[in-house]
Design an enzyme around this catalytic site. Sequence first.
Site, PDB file in Angstrom:
ATOM      1  N   LYS A 207       0.833  -1.210   0.000  1.00 46.31           N
ATOM      2  CA  LYS A 207       0.000   0.000   0.000  1.00 46.31           C
ATOM      3  C   LYS A 207       0.871   1.265   0.000  1.00 46.31           C
ATOM      4  O   LYS A 207       0.658   2.194  -0.795  1.00 46.31           O
ATOM      5  CB  LYS A 207      -0.905   0.005   1.232  1.00 46.31           C
ATOM      6  CG  LYS A 207      -1.653   1.301   1.461  1.00 46.31           C
ATOM      7  CD  LYS A 207      -2.637   1.631   0.367  1.00 46.31           C
ATOM      8  CE  LYS A 207      -3.242   3.004   0.596  1.00 46.31           C
ATOM      9  NZ  LYS A 207      -4.171   3.396  -0.472  1.00 46.31           N
ATOM     10  N   CYS A 261      -3.800  10.383   0.736  1.00 45.22           N
ATOM     11  CA  CYS A 261      -2.960   9.202   0.428  1.00 45.22           C
ATOM     12  C   CYS A 261      -1.561   9.598  -0.011  1.00 45.22           C
ATOM     13  O   CYS A 261      -0.570   9.306   0.635  1.00 45.22           O
ATOM     14  CB  CYS A 261      -3.578   8.409  -0.719  1.00 45.22           C
ATOM     15  SG  CYS A 261      -5.231   7.889  -0.475  1.00 45.22           S
TER      16      CYS A 261
HETATM   17  N1  SAJ Z   1      -2.235  14.834  -9.247  1.00 45.84           N
HETATM   18  C1  SAJ Z   1      -1.336  15.489 -10.084  1.00 45.84           C
HETATM   19  N2  SAJ Z   1      -0.963  14.897 -11.254  1.00 45.84           N
HETATM   20  C2  SAJ Z   1      -1.458  13.665 -11.620  1.00 45.84           C
HETATM   21  C3  SAJ Z   1      -2.373  13.009 -10.748  1.00 45.84           C
HETATM   22  C4  SAJ Z   1      -2.750  13.613  -9.568  1.00 45.84           C
HETATM   23  O1  SAJ Z   1      -0.872  16.594  -9.783  1.00 45.84           O
HETATM   24  O2  SAJ Z   1      -1.107  13.182 -12.692  1.00 45.84           O
HETATM   25  C5  SAJ Z   1      -2.607  15.470  -7.983  1.00 45.84           C
HETATM   26  C6  SAJ Z   1      -4.096  15.693  -7.814  1.00 45.84           C
HETATM   27  O3  SAJ Z   1      -4.474  16.969  -8.296  1.00 45.84           O
HETATM   28  C7  SAJ Z   1      -4.276  15.593  -6.301  1.00 45.84           C
HETATM   29  C8  SAJ Z   1      -3.207  14.601  -5.877  1.00 45.84           C
HETATM   30  O4  SAJ Z   1      -2.253  14.557  -6.948  1.00 45.84           O
HETATM   31  O5  SAJ Z   1      -4.010  16.832  -5.674  1.00 45.84           O
HETATM   32  C9  SAJ Z   1      -3.716  13.198  -5.612  1.00 45.84           C
HETATM   33  O6  SAJ Z   1      -4.513  12.850  -6.696  1.00 45.84           O
HETATM   34  P1  SAJ Z   1      -4.887  11.289  -6.974  1.00 45.84           P
HETATM   35  O7  SAJ Z   1      -5.487  11.233  -8.319  1.00 45.84           O
HETATM   36  O8  SAJ Z   1      -3.698  10.463  -6.700  1.00 45.84           O
HETATM   37  O9  SAJ Z   1      -6.036  10.992  -5.943  1.00 45.84           O
HETATM   38  P2  SAJ Z   1      -5.936  10.324  -4.531  1.00 45.84           P
HETATM   39  O10 SAJ Z   1      -5.061  11.091  -3.609  1.00 45.84           O
HETATM   40  O11 SAJ Z   1      -7.331  10.084  -4.083  1.00 45.84           O
HETATM   41  O12 SAJ Z   1      -5.201   8.949  -4.853  1.00 45.84           O
HETATM   42  C10 SAJ Z   1      -5.911   7.766  -4.769  1.00 45.84           C
HETATM   43  C11 SAJ Z   1      -4.921   6.738  -4.372  1.00 45.84           C
HETATM   44  N3  SAJ Z   1      -5.664   5.543  -4.160  1.00 45.84           N
HETATM   45  C12 SAJ Z   1      -5.535   4.921  -2.967  1.00 45.84           C
HETATM   46  O13 SAJ Z   1      -4.794   5.295  -2.084  1.00 45.84           O
HETATM   47  C13 SAJ Z   1      -6.377   3.718  -2.810  1.00 45.84           C
HETATM   48  C14 SAJ Z   1      -3.913   6.534  -5.491  1.00 45.84           C
HETATM   49  O14 SAJ Z   1      -3.059   5.453  -5.163  1.00 45.84           O
HETATM   50  C15 SAJ Z   1      -4.592   6.191  -6.759  1.00 45.84           C
HETATM   51  O15 SAJ Z   1      -3.620   6.067  -7.813  1.00 45.84           O
HETATM   52  C16 SAJ Z   1      -5.562   7.291  -7.123  1.00 45.84           C
HETATM   53  O16 SAJ Z   1      -6.501   7.436  -6.019  1.00 45.84           O
HETATM   54  C17 SAJ Z   1      -6.333   6.866  -8.345  1.00 45.84           C
HETATM   55  O17 SAJ Z   1      -6.000   7.399  -9.401  1.00 45.84           O
HETATM   56  O18 SAJ Z   1      -7.176   5.972  -8.204  1.00 45.84           O
END
Ligand code: SAJ
Length: 426
Positions: A207, A261
């Site tokens: 994780k 996360c």
């Molecule tokens: N972000 C970027 N660039 C990207 C992707 C995200 O700047 O290419 C930023 C987003 O704006 C945000 C942050 O990163 O501020 C996190 O975004 P996220 O898409 O990773 O969303 P989270 O934090 O909800 O991540 C969760 C995580 N899932 C779990 O912990 C079960 C992550 O591991 C997953 O990859 C993500 O969801 C997902 O895409 O499902």
Amino acid sequence: MNIVVVGLGYVGLPLSMLLSKKGYSVTGIDRDISKIKKLKSGVLPFARSEPGLKFLFQNEVNKKRLDYSSTFEKVKKAKYVIVAVNTPVQGKSPDYEPLKSALVSISKYLHKEVIIIIESTISPNSTLKVLVPLLEKESDMKFNQDFYVSVVPERIRPNYILKQLTSIPRVIGISNSKIKNGIKTLYTHITSGSINFTDITTAEVVKTVENSYRDVQIAFANEIAKAAEELGVNIWEIRELVNKSPFHNMHKPGAGVGGHCIPKDPVLFMSSLKHTKTPLLQSARNINSSMPNFILDHIIKSLKLRRKTIQSSKITILGYSYVENSEDSRNSPTISLIKLLKTKKIKYSIHDPYIKEYSKKKILSHLKGSDCLVLMVAHKQYNQINIGSISKVMRTKIIIDGRNLFDSEVAKENDILYIGVGNNPN
Ligand code: SAJ
């Protein structure tokens, strides 16, 4: 069969309803009494914009088999106790206060054959070195003899909670094959994704590593975006063309990395290492945490370009939550940006359609007389923004586009100074 879910947040609350829908008798427990009161009166306390959640809640909340409480008696009758409390970090160390408090309360009602499932994200070695000894001490019972523990890390993401909860593959860490069949049946009722058994420590590592991996991927995009500005190229064209090459999946650069996360899990992973250095993970954390500062630099530079002093300027921030189309603002990059604006005594206003406090005024009234629009979150509502109309009401026409939402050509046609992350066409 009775199940108790401890910790009714973005993970525990949807899980409690889903288990009820699957026919289990479920008691959701949380120490936040106001949250329990809301739930018992049929009000969803948060995540109201979460697809499908309100509907599921309304269907389940009046069923006798779903109950909510702030006390732990129901553990006495439970076969499974699923713990999904938050595990924040303080600096470089895990803050296990919520988790330890939950386990101490659970211990008071622990009985033979109970299986405690830890869905909270914890640093490698925490279960066997910290949590199990605490449970044994508080319950005066023996691990793997009287009670059992499994680590099944949550895998959800705001906006996709129910979709992911019911479809994503799960990793199940156990240390006694006796509980394997029962847990397999339980999680087969939760997700259609594959069920992958391993040991407890491996489950903890998977994780924290999967989110460390994402943090590094995003940091890579952010670092290349900074270089793209110096090279005078558009990072979004770079990313599109790089990703046309097989096996390439360059992530999106942006105004920062928030959430419950990604910013935390690499720190949890690193906290369990005593000797091994992890310069890549630490650099990735530093790069992603630097993005709000990068946005501030662009704000200051662009105001100067338009001969505005920062003290006499007014900034409009679009987006307070940490991710698009969600109210969740945990560790939001906008919170970091606001702290920086305050140190520079720059006046600002905030709009966010998902957050009550920031959705009272219309976008255009925020922008009236404003000197700089800073887009921090790509909420779908912002796709409707008409650049022409905002250009008419702004005092100084500047857009800092933190999520590549606006069209820089259209901005230029409306005499707006457009600056993106990794895309400065001026
Ligand atoms: N972000 C970027 N660039 C990207 C992707 C995200 O700047 O290419 C930023 C987003 O704006 C945000 C942050 O990163 O501020 C996190 O975004 P996220 O898409 O990773 O969303 P989270 O934090 O909800 O991540 C969760 C995580 N899932 C779990 O912990 C079960 C992550 O591991 C997953 O990859 C993500 O969801 C997902 O895409 O499902």
